[in-house]
Design a protein around this motif. Structure first.
Motif, PDB file in Angstrom:
ATOM      1  N   UNK A 358       0.818  -1.214   0.000  1.00 35.74           N
ATOM      2  CA  UNK A 358       0.000   0.000   0.000  1.00 35.74           C
ATOM      3  C   UNK A 358       0.852   1.265   0.000  1.00 35.74           C
ATOM      4  N   UNK A 359       1.964   1.212   0.739  1.00 36.03           N
ATOM      5  CA  UNK A 359       2.817   2.384   0.828  1.00 36.03           C
ATOM      6  C   UNK A 359       3.563   2.610  -0.485  1.00 36.03           C
ATOM      7  N   UNK A 360       3.512   1.629  -1.372  1.00 36.38           N
ATOM      8  CA  UNK A 360       4.058   1.832  -2.715  1.00 36.38           C
ATOM      9  C   UNK A 360       5.498   1.419  -2.885  1.00 36.38           C
ATOM     10  N   UNK A 361       5.899   0.350  -2.213  1.00 38.13           N
ATOM     11  CA  UNK A 361       7.273  -0.122  -2.347  1.00 38.13           C
ATOM     12  C   UNK A 361       7.538  -0.510  -3.797  1.00 38.13           C
ATOM     13  N   UNK A 362       8.766  -0.289  -4.300  1.00 39.92           N
ATOM     14  CA  UNK A 362       9.070  -0.590  -5.697  1.00 39.92           C
ATOM     15  C   UNK A 362       9.960  -1.804  -5.872  1.00 39.92           C
ATOM     16  N   UNK A 363      10.839  -2.067  -4.921  1.00 41.30           N
ATOM     17  CA  UNK A 363      11.751  -3.216  -5.014  1.00 41.30           C
ATOM     18  C   UNK A 363      11.935  -3.805  -3.607  1.00 41.30           C
ATOM     19  N   UNK A 364      12.523  -5.003  -3.519  1.00 45.22           N
ATOM     20  CA  UNK A 364      12.776  -5.567  -2.183  1.00 45.22           C
ATOM     21  C   UNK A 364      13.762  -4.736  -1.366  1.00 45.22           C
ATOM     22  N   UNK A 365      14.347  -3.665  -1.966  1.00 45.09           N
ATOM     23  CA  UNK A 365      15.302  -2.831  -1.221  1.00 45.09           C
ATOM     24  C   UNK A 365      14.635  -2.165  -0.020  1.00 45.09           C
ATOM     25  N   UNK A 366      13.293  -2.029  -0.066  1.00 42.32           N
ATOM     26  CA  UNK A 366      12.580  -1.486   1.084  1.00 42.32           C
ATOM     27  C   UNK A 366      12.919  -2.245   2.354  1.00 42.32           C
ATOM     28  N   UNK A 367      13.168  -3.561   2.206  1.00 43.19           N
ATOM     29  CA  UNK A 367      13.526  -4.410   3.353  1.00 43.19           C
ATOM     30  C   UNK A 367      14.783  -3.930   4.051  1.00 43.19           C
ATOM     31  N   UNK A 368      15.729  -3.343   3.270  1.00 46.33           N
ATOM     32  CA  UNK A 368      16.974  -2.866   3.885  1.00 46.33           C
ATOM     33  C   UNK A 368      16.666  -1.783   4.910  1.00 46.33           C
ATOM     34  N   UNK A 369      15.729  -0.878   4.566  1.00 45.23           N
ATOM     35  CA  UNK A 369      15.374   0.210   5.478  1.00 45.23           C
ATOM     36  C   UNK A 369      14.696  -0.359   6.728  1.00 45.23           C
ATOM     37  N   UNK A 370      13.740  -1.307   6.490  1.00 45.22           N
ATOM     38  CA  UNK A 370      13.058  -1.939   7.619  1.00 45.22           C
ATOM     39  C   UNK A 370      14.082  -2.568   8.566  1.00 45.22           C
ATOM     40  N   UNK A 371      15.006  -3.342   7.975  1.00 45.40           N
ATOM     41  CA  UNK A 371      16.035  -4.002   8.789  1.00 45.40           C
ATOM     42  C   UNK A 371      16.857  -2.987   9.557  1.00 45.40           C
ATOM     43  N   UNK A 372      17.178  -1.871   8.893  1.00 45.73           N
ATOM     44  CA  UNK A 372      17.992  -0.840   9.546  1.00 45.73           C
ATOM     45  C   UNK A 372      17.244  -0.237  10.733  1.00 45.73           C
ATOM     46  N   UNK A 373      15.929   0.014  10.569  1.00 45.88           N
ATOM     47  CA  UNK A 373      15.123   0.559  11.671  1.00 45.88           C
ATOM     48  C   UNK A 373      15.188  -0.382  12.878  1.00 45.88           C
ATOM     49  N   UNK A 374      15.055  -1.709  12.608  1.00 45.75           N
ATOM     50  CA  UNK A 374      15.097  -2.691  13.705  1.00 45.75           C
ATOM     51  C   UNK A 374      16.457  -2.657  14.393  1.00 45.75           C
ATOM     52  N   UNK A 375      17.527  -2.638  13.572  1.00 47.50           N
ATOM     53  CA  UNK A 375      18.873  -2.635  14.152  1.00 47.50           C
ATOM     54  C   UNK A 375      19.098  -1.387  14.994  1.00 47.50           C
ATOM     55  N   UNK A 376      18.644  -0.227  14.488  1.00 47.43           N
ATOM     56  CA  UNK A 376      18.820   1.029  15.230  1.00 47.43           C
ATOM     57  C   UNK A 376      18.079   0.968  16.559  1.00 47.43           C
ATOM     58  N   UNK A 377      16.829   0.430  16.519  1.00 47.47           N
ATOM     59  CA  UNK A 377      16.076   0.402  17.778  1.00 47.47           C
ATOM     60  C   UNK A 377      16.721  -0.568  18.768  1.00 47.47           C
TER      61      UNK A 377
END
Lengths: 592, 592
Positions: A358-377
């Motif tokens: 729904x948010x309009x992801x274009x490639x699986x690269x979105x997962x990198x950001x998600x993973x980074x958010x988890x690592x940062x938290x």
């Protein structure tokens, strides 16, 4: 020589690209895609963090394990996944399964992740993904509905702040109602407020008009604010509850049950544990595997099923193709590598995948950001998690699993296909006892329902001037005795049939047991001086029957040819009757 | 009122007659039948006594248990059996199974008989006889061939007089060859003489002309003598060997291993043992059942399979009908009551049933004579059995099992249906390890071979002016994903197809998972502004699809109707191609 080399290189490159789908989309990556992936990845990240904390509790593990499980899948899937939308991570169902098979012990959970990964990789390499086809929709639905109730009810005690409630579902229901008087007012009030807030925000999001259609700056800004609030509702509600708890803590009293200390920092990258040291000695690898038992089948298979189902659903919605076997490999490597960072088994999350799309992801690269958010938290926010009230997390889970319970399916199946209610109800009810019993029983019953028509095919019988017998579907070994019994009843009970025609148009394969049965039938016909004539044999069925050198075997391509050759008027009425599709009856109700 | 009463009585009488087939033939019994039954019963009796002594050794039980098992089946079958030819009693295969599951202990063997009887009665009452249909011919053949080798080789050590050879087949072969030097000359010489005598007599019987065709008193008398000698060859050879052993005993030396003391008299009629007292305490019923494990499935099922197969074979040969479920009940009660007289599990014996039929038995009353012969020999002849050399009994068994080994089946299957070699070889090889593994693996592989086309049906694809897709057999849930994948590849890869026709003529049933898959397909077609048209739906398939209220669902009875309605010329070439049966290909090999 050079050409050959080139062709070989080309083939190698195609294989590598098939196994590493990132090579297909990375060269085309653009700034526009990056922007979309950033927003989507961040949004999913803000959802996965509170969910991970909550699901860890469902799995019966300390909260940090939820976060440990939430990043490796994102990174691995970015390399190996074939769907742009899917996000791997902890899910409600997988957490429930882990709580059944890992005995609330991280050591077992991590070993389970490792073995799950190995099994999934093996299934992918052996191209055994088709095994998932044998899990029918009623079985899946029965399981998810039961899981929704189990997980949802499991959170009621946390929502009410009840302590020491047993895990087993029936006992849990009993004790929760018995001890409802011990409800902690703080937890209950906060929990229900969170529940209401989440429900309202969820409904708001559903009724939100599409942003692209709006005009005017103010309207667009307020739309953006509402969209962000409703989309990041899990994070916001948990944050709000945490703030309330913190202010109570500062003021010296604490009416809520809090998450408590979460170890700060990233998990170490180390080999998963292959044995467990206990005060009573070491539990060996073999004993651990034995203790997990059926879990080593149920966890990998349900994980694959969930991911493949989600990937297919979104691929179909957004018009792209996925490769099931590659998905198995992506899942397998996510779990395999996840076990090195203390993750518990992950799978595709329906809710977060939908959010991602729904948010309009274009490639699986979105997962990198998600993973980074988890690592940062994990690196910086664990001290904040201390103040998160457990009741707020319980509300997050209840809202996540509620849509999984589908009551309408019972009505739909009653209306459409009542027989499918059997595997549905069996799976649904047995899953409350033990998840694997429910799934295994459901699959077995589905297979029995599948085999029954193989053993007892519909046999169309037409008595006119000639006796015409037509098996309605294939002719496999479990059906041959039935066919012979039907023949005996029809043919040998009355002696008026000089020749009997066996129409094999619907028979697409034949095995040796059937050949043997037909050969005995032919012998019997010869003894009684009657003749059995085959028509409509498909090429390879004919080949098998010819190779068997049956005595007295006689066949014609069609009824017309048989008629011409036998000089009888077999067809006229027969064809008319056979074309009438309503006349197909099981042999018990014979057309006379 | 009176009429109603009469109708009820009539129905009751029919049910009783169905359950007690003796009521059908006894009223018609004649002196001529009695004569024939007497001769046949006596002949079978003279065969079963030496075989029973020998098979007890195969089962690993004391010799008298062979005789204990040989009479109850005859009596019960006379009351309940539906085939005039079948005779129940100890058989080579059942003895092998008993030796696997009863641990050479009569207490276990008798309990196994009791439980086998109960399970068989239950299967008969629940009309579950159809389960036997799932054991295909290659599995049965693989098992009997392996059993023939195991049993036959098992007797080699007895024939050679070797002692202390282990039971496990591989070890047995190894040690028999290792210790072939320890052969006892007396046993070996006698054994081989018996073997040659039995083989010669068997061959003589085969080449004997029919008695009825002969003329002249002398020729008829000599024919009768030869017929009697060859038919009662087992009893004669064993008697001759016993006399030789007795004369040696009288002369003071004994070169043969003898059967030894057999307890005289009939077995007591008492409850079977439900526990076992050992020096280390009592073994409970539960533990005994657990120890027998898979035997409680394999023994009842193989017993039923053997009996039903034999009954069907002779019913077909002699043109009468049997009732499979009544046969199950007859078997079940034979074992149930047999366990009260210390019998081990019995089943139909192929060899003795054939002998019974050849001797011209007219009714199951022949079994009464056979049973009486066994009882008489138990009451008065056990002291004679002392002198029977074990080597002679071994020769009897080897001659009985030799025809069970069928080497030609491997060639036949190679020629006719190579895929069936897989369950055959698997069963054959695994049966040497453990009988149940062989049978279970064979049945599982057969079922997988059965399910594969259900999951991956042949899909005929015709690309002409329209795309016509026709599943070659049924459409069940494991196939829907495959159908969808095929559709995607065919339809959505090229955009030139405006409408796609799904021909469901061969689809005889449909389940909810398929309905759901089709509904998703329809949605996708709508999204792409293409249309999916169903043709050839059978009545109840259409009913299910209509009940599901699929969006955009459009169907026509036939291709012609679809053509008329759509105003396109779909049929012309399509029908020609579809009629050509050689063109049916799996989807991987598509007709372009």
């Amino acid at each position: 020589m050079a050409e050959e080399n080139e062709a070989c290189q080309d083939r190698c490159y195609r294989i590598v690209r098939k196994r590493l789908p990132i090579l297909t989309w990375l060269p085309k990556y653009s700034l526009q895609w990056l922007q979309a992936d950033l927003v989507a990845g961040l949004t999913v990240g803000l959802t996965v963090v509170p969910q991970a904390l909550a699901y860890a509790a469902v799995a019966g593990l300390p909260v940090q394990y939820g976060l440990y499980s939430s990043f490796m899948g994102c990174f691995v899937y970015c390399l190996l996944g074939t769907s742009k939308d899917v996000t791997l991570g902890p899910t409600a169902i997988m957490s429930l399964l882990v709580s059944s098979y890992a005995f609330h012990d991280p050591v077992y959970a991590i070993l389970l992740t490792f073995l799950t990964g190995c099994i999934q990789i093996a299934l992918g390499l052996l191209r055994l993904g088709f095994l998932l086809d044998f899990i029918s929709y009623p079985v899946i639905n029965g399981f998810t509905s039961a899981a929704a109730i189990t997980i949802g009810f499991n959170q009621i005690k946390t929502l009410l702040g009840l302590q020491n409630i047993p895990q087993q579902f029936v006992l849990q229901v009993y004790y929760t109602f018995c001890r409802i008087g011990e409800t902690r007012a703080g937890d209950a009030v906060l929990g229900f407020i969170c529940l209401i807030a989440l429900t309202v925000l969820q409904q708001m999001k559903k009724s939100l008009p599409r942003g692209s259609r709006l005009e005017g700056l103010f309207i667009r800004i307020s739309h953006l604010i509402i969209w962000t609030t409703t989309t990041a509702r899990n994070a916001l509600v948990v944050l709000f509850a945490g703030l309330v708890a913190y202010s109570f803590q500062v003021s010296g009293s604490q009416p809520f049950t809090l998450t408590g200390t979460t170890p700060q920092g990233l998990p170490l990258f180390k080999l998963p544990p292959f044995s467990k040291v206990t005060p009573n000695g070491t539990v060996s690898f073999g004993n651990m595997v034995q203790a997990m038992g059926a879990g080593l089948v149920v966890v990998p298979v349900m994980g694959l099923l969930e991911t493949v189902a989600i990937a297919k659903a979104f691929a179909s919605q957004n018009s792209y193709q996925i490769d099931s076997n590659q998905e198995l490999l992506a899942m397998g490597f996510s779990n395999f590598l996840g076990s090195f960072v203390s993750a518990y088994p992950v799978t595709g999350s329906f809710g977060r995948t939908a959010l991602n799309a729904q948010t309009g992801v274009c490639t699986p690269a979105g997962g990198l950001i998600t993973g980074a958010v988890v690592l940062l938290s994990l690196a910086y926010c664990t001290s904040i998690f201390y103040y998160i009230p457990k009741a707020a997390l319980a509300a997050v889970i209840i809202c996540a699993v509620a849509p999984m319970f589908d009551i309408r399916i019972f009505y739909t199946l009653w209306k459409v296909k009542r027989l499918d209610l059997v595997p549905l109800c069996l799976t649904f009810l047995l899953c409350f006892w033990e998840v694997q019993y429910g799934i295994i029983a459901g699959v077995l019953v589905s297979i029995i329902l599948l085999l029954y028509p193989v053993a007892r095919p519909q046999i169309k019988i037409l008595k006119h001037e000639v006796l015409l017998i037509q098996p309605g579907s294939g002719l496999n070994f479990p059906a041959i005795e039935f066919l012979r019994d039907t023949m005996y009843k029809q043919v040998f009970s009355e002696s008026r049939w000089h020749s009997v025609i066996l129409d094999c148009s619907h028979v697409s394969s034949i095995d040796y047991t059937v050949v043997l049965g037909l050969s005995e039938l032919l012998q019997e016909f010869q003894q009684r001086r009657q003749s059995l004539i085959f028509i409509g044999l498909q090429a390879h069925v004919l080949q098998v029957l010819t190779a068997a050198e049956l005595e007295g075997f006689c066949h014609f391509p069609s009824l017309k040819d048989a008629e011409q050759s036998l000089g009888e008027d077999l067809c006229s009425a027969s064809e008319a009757l056979l074309d009438d599709r309503d006349n197909i009856l099981p042999a018990s109700g014979i057309i006379q």
